[in-house]
Design an enzyme around this catalytic site. Structure first.
Site, short mmCIF file in Angstrom:
data_model
loop_
_atom_site.label_atom_id
_atom_site.label_comp_id
_atom_site.label_asym_id
_atom_site.label_seq_id
_atom_site.Cartn_x
_atom_site.Cartn_y
_atom_site.Cartn_z
N ARG A 58 0.74 -9.47 13.25
CA ARG A 58 0.09 -8.38 12.48
C ARG A 58 -0.88 -8.95 11.45
O ARG A 58 -1.94 -8.38 11.22
CB ARG A 58 1.16 -7.52 11.79
CG ARG A 58 1.90 -6.62 12.76
CD ARG A 58 3.20 -6.12 12.19
NE ARG A 58 3.01 -5.24 11.05
CZ ARG A 58 3.94 -5.03 10.12
NH1 ARG A 58 5.11 -5.63 10.20
NH2 ARG A 58 3.70 -4.21 9.14
N ARG A 95 11.78 -6.24 3.63
CA ARG A 95 11.72 -4.77 3.62
C ARG A 95 12.86 -4.18 4.44
O ARG A 95 13.17 -4.65 5.54
CB ARG A 95 10.38 -4.29 4.19
CG ARG A 95 10.34 -2.78 4.36
CD ARG A 95 8.97 -2.23 4.54
NE ARG A 95 8.25 -2.85 5.63
CZ ARG A 95 6.94 -2.67 5.84
NH1 ARG A 95 6.24 -1.89 5.04
NH2 ARG A 95 6.35 -3.28 6.85
N ARG A 117 -8.82 1.11 9.88
CA ARG A 117 -8.35 -0.24 10.06
C ARG A 117 -9.29 -1.08 10.93
O ARG A 117 -9.00 -2.24 11.21
CB ARG A 117 -7.02 -0.16 10.79
CG ARG A 117 -5.90 -0.85 10.05
CD ARG A 117 -4.69 -0.36 10.76
NE ARG A 117 -3.55 -1.15 10.61
CZ ARG A 117 -2.49 -0.75 9.91
NH1 ARG A 117 -2.51 0.36 9.23
NH2 ARG A 117 -1.42 -1.48 9.91
N LYS A 127 0.83 -1.22 0.00
CA LYS A 127 0.00 0.00 0.00
C LYS A 127 0.86 1.27 0.00
O LYS A 127 0.63 2.19 -0.78
CB LYS A 127 -0.92 0.04 1.24
CG LYS A 127 -1.78 -1.17 1.43
CD LYS A 127 -2.58 -1.09 2.73
CE LYS A 127 -1.76 -1.03 4.00
NZ LYS A 127 -0.95 -2.25 4.28
N ARG A 154 12.37 -2.65 10.13
CA ARG A 154 11.42 -2.11 11.10
C ARG A 154 11.27 -3.07 12.27
O ARG A 154 11.29 -4.28 12.08
CB ARG A 154 10.05 -1.92 10.41
CG ARG A 154 9.77 -0.49 10.05
CD ARG A 154 8.58 -0.32 9.18
NE ARG A 154 7.34 -0.89 9.68
CZ ARG A 154 6.16 -0.76 9.05
NH1 ARG A 154 6.09 -0.08 7.92
NH2 ARG A 154 5.08 -1.29 9.54
P1 AP5 Z 1 5.05 -1.52 1.61
O1 AP5 Z 1 4.59 -0.67 0.49
O2 AP5 Z 1 5.96 -0.93 2.63
O3 AP5 Z 1 3.81 -2.26 2.29
P2 AP5 Z 1 2.60 -1.69 3.14
O4 AP5 Z 1 1.36 -2.36 2.63
O5 AP5 Z 1 2.60 -0.21 3.14
O6 AP5 Z 1 3.00 -2.30 4.53
P3 AP5 Z 1 3.09 -1.73 6.03
O7 AP5 Z 1 3.84 -2.75 6.84
O8 AP5 Z 1 3.62 -0.34 6.05
O9 AP5 Z 1 1.63 -1.78 6.42
P4 AP5 Z 1 1.06 -1.91 7.79
O10 AP5 Z 1 -0.34 -1.66 7.38
O11 AP5 Z 1 1.27 -3.06 8.63
O12 AP5 Z 1 1.91 -0.87 8.63
P5 AP5 Z 1 1.62 0.58 9.11
O13 AP5 Z 1 2.85 1.34 8.99
O14 AP5 Z 1 0.36 1.10 8.49
O15 AP5 Z 1 5.77 -2.81 0.94
C1 AP5 Z 1 6.34 -3.82 1.75
C2 AP5 Z 1 7.67 -4.29 1.10
O16 AP5 Z 1 7.38 -4.92 -0.15
C3 AP5 Z 1 8.65 -3.16 0.78
O17 AP5 Z 1 9.94 -3.64 0.99
C4 AP5 Z 1 8.43 -2.88 -0.72
O18 AP5 Z 1 9.60 -2.42 -1.37
C5 AP5 Z 1 8.03 -4.26 -1.23
N1 AP5 Z 1 7.06 -4.22 -2.32
C6 AP5 Z 1 6.00 -3.37 -2.45
N2 AP5 Z 1 5.30 -3.66 -3.58
C7 AP5 Z 1 5.93 -4.73 -4.14
C8 AP5 Z 1 5.69 -5.50 -5.32
N3 AP5 Z 1 4.66 -5.24 -6.15
N4 AP5 Z 1 6.53 -6.53 -5.60
C9 AP5 Z 1 7.57 -6.81 -4.78
N5 AP5 Z 1 7.86 -6.12 -3.67
C10 AP5 Z 1 7.04 -5.09 -3.34
O19 AP5 Z 1 1.26 0.32 10.65
C11 AP5 Z 1 2.24 -0.06 11.59
C12 AP5 Z 1 1.60 -0.14 12.96
O20 AP5 Z 1 1.10 1.16 13.35
C13 AP5 Z 1 0.39 -1.06 13.09
O21 AP5 Z 1 0.76 -2.40 13.33
C14 AP5 Z 1 -0.35 -0.44 14.28
O22 AP5 Z 1 0.25 -0.77 15.50
C15 AP5 Z 1 -0.14 1.05 14.05
N6 AP5 Z 1 -1.22 1.65 13.23
C16 AP5 Z 1 -1.08 2.28 12.03
N7 AP5 Z 1 -2.27 2.69 11.57
C17 AP5 Z 1 -3.19 2.33 12.51
C18 AP5 Z 1 -4.60 2.46 12.59
N8 AP5 Z 1 -5.31 3.04 11.63
N9 AP5 Z 1 -5.22 1.95 13.68
C19 AP5 Z 1 -4.51 1.37 14.68
N10 AP5 Z 1 -3.18 1.21 14.65
C20 AP5 Z 1 -2.52 1.68 13.58
#
Ligand code: AP5
Length: 219
Positions: free
Chosen positions: A173, A129, A89, A14, A162
């Site tokens: 997760r 990642r 979420r 995403k 991370r």
């Molecule tokens: P990447 O684009 O980084 O993936 P992502 O979907 O953004 O993954 P996140 O881990 O950031 O999502 P998340 O939802 O768990 O974490 P968040 O930061 O929101 O891609 C991943 C990897 O794959 C990268 O290395 C990239 O290069 C590679 N890649 C991408 N596309 C590719 C492709 N097509 N082919 C090959 N490789 C590819 O949340 C973290 C924490 O914050 C949560 O666990 C929670 O504790 C808290 N939090 C955040 N938002 C909330 C909320 N709304 N409510 C409650 N808690 C929250």
């Protein structure tokens, strides 16, 4: 003007797509994860509240994240639309977002895109990642490697994994996603907003498909 929500499992891609789309369409990417990580890094009150939840792979409590989203989405930066990456979420967060849109007299969301990829793809993306702790640029050891091993192309900083990308936390997760976030697919389907995106394949292919799903020209 475009108001989008990107929905999908941790690591499905995403953030990668949101950054690219935001740059091309000139609308902000709003990542609650990035905002929370920055707060943890700065040691703010919000960061101290969020740290334990994030490191163990649990969601930060709804009231905290809803307050954060409200503050961000009502700022002038978001007046011409936004790409929400990681919010809402839970159903409670989605209902709060609907209320925020009503209260501000905004038209509703334009699209909610659900990123779909098999479990093994997601695990490989998460475990490979690497992120620059200084400028937050995201890499993947196989799919998006830096030019110079373990160093950021943008600022030269040393890349790191991370804290929540360790294998035990990754499983936690993904379980949280299934239990608390996947019900949003039905929530937005019922409202006629859901678009499904095949998120397999390389970053460029996924981006082309994303633009097509949104009815945007070119890639
Ligand atoms: P990447 O684009 O980084 O993936 P992502 O979907 O953004 O993954 P996140 O881990 O950031 O999502 P998340 O939802 O768990 O974490 P968040 O930061 O929101 O891609 C991943 C990897 O794959 C990268 O290395 C990239 O290069 C590679 N890649 C991408 N596309 C590719 C492709 N097509 N082919 C090959 N490789 C590819 O949340 C973290 C924490 O914050 C949560 O666990 C929670 O504790 C808290 N939090 C955040 N938002 C909330 C909320 N709304 N409510 C409650 N808690 C929250």
């Amino acid at each position: 003007m475009m108001r989008l929500v990107l929905l999908g499992a941790p690591g499905v891609g995403k953030g990668t797509q949101a950054r690219r789309l935001a740059a091309q369409e000139r609308i902000p990417q709003v990542s609650t994860g990035d905002i929370l990580r920055e707060s943890v890094k700065q040691g703010t009150a919000l960061g101290l509240q969020a740290k334990g939840f994030m490191e163990s792979g649990r969601l930060v409590p709804d009231d905290v994240v809803i307050g954060l989203a409200r503050e961000t989405l009502t700022s002038p930066d978001c007046s011409n639309g936004y790409i929400l990456d990681g919010f809402p979420r839970t159903v409670t967060q989605a209902e709060a977002l609907d209320r925020m849109l009503q209260e501000t007299g905004s038209a509703g969301l334009d699209h909610v895109v659900s990123f779909d990829a098999p479990h093994d793809h997601i695990i490989r993306r998460l475990l490979g990642r690497r992120t620059c702790p200084t400028c937050q640029t995201v890499y993947h050891i196989d799919h998006a490697p830096p030019t110079l091993k373990d160093h950021c192309d943008t600022c030269g900083g040393a890349l790191a994994q991370r804290a929540d990308d360790q294998s035990e936390t990754v499983e936690a997760r993904l379980a949280v996603f299934e239990r608390q976030t996947s019900p949003l697919v039905a929530y937005y389907q019922q409202r006629g907003l859901l678009r499904r995106l095949d998120a397999t394949g390389d970053i460029h292919d996924v981006y082309r498909r994303l633009r097509a799903v949104l009815g945007l020209a070119g890639a």
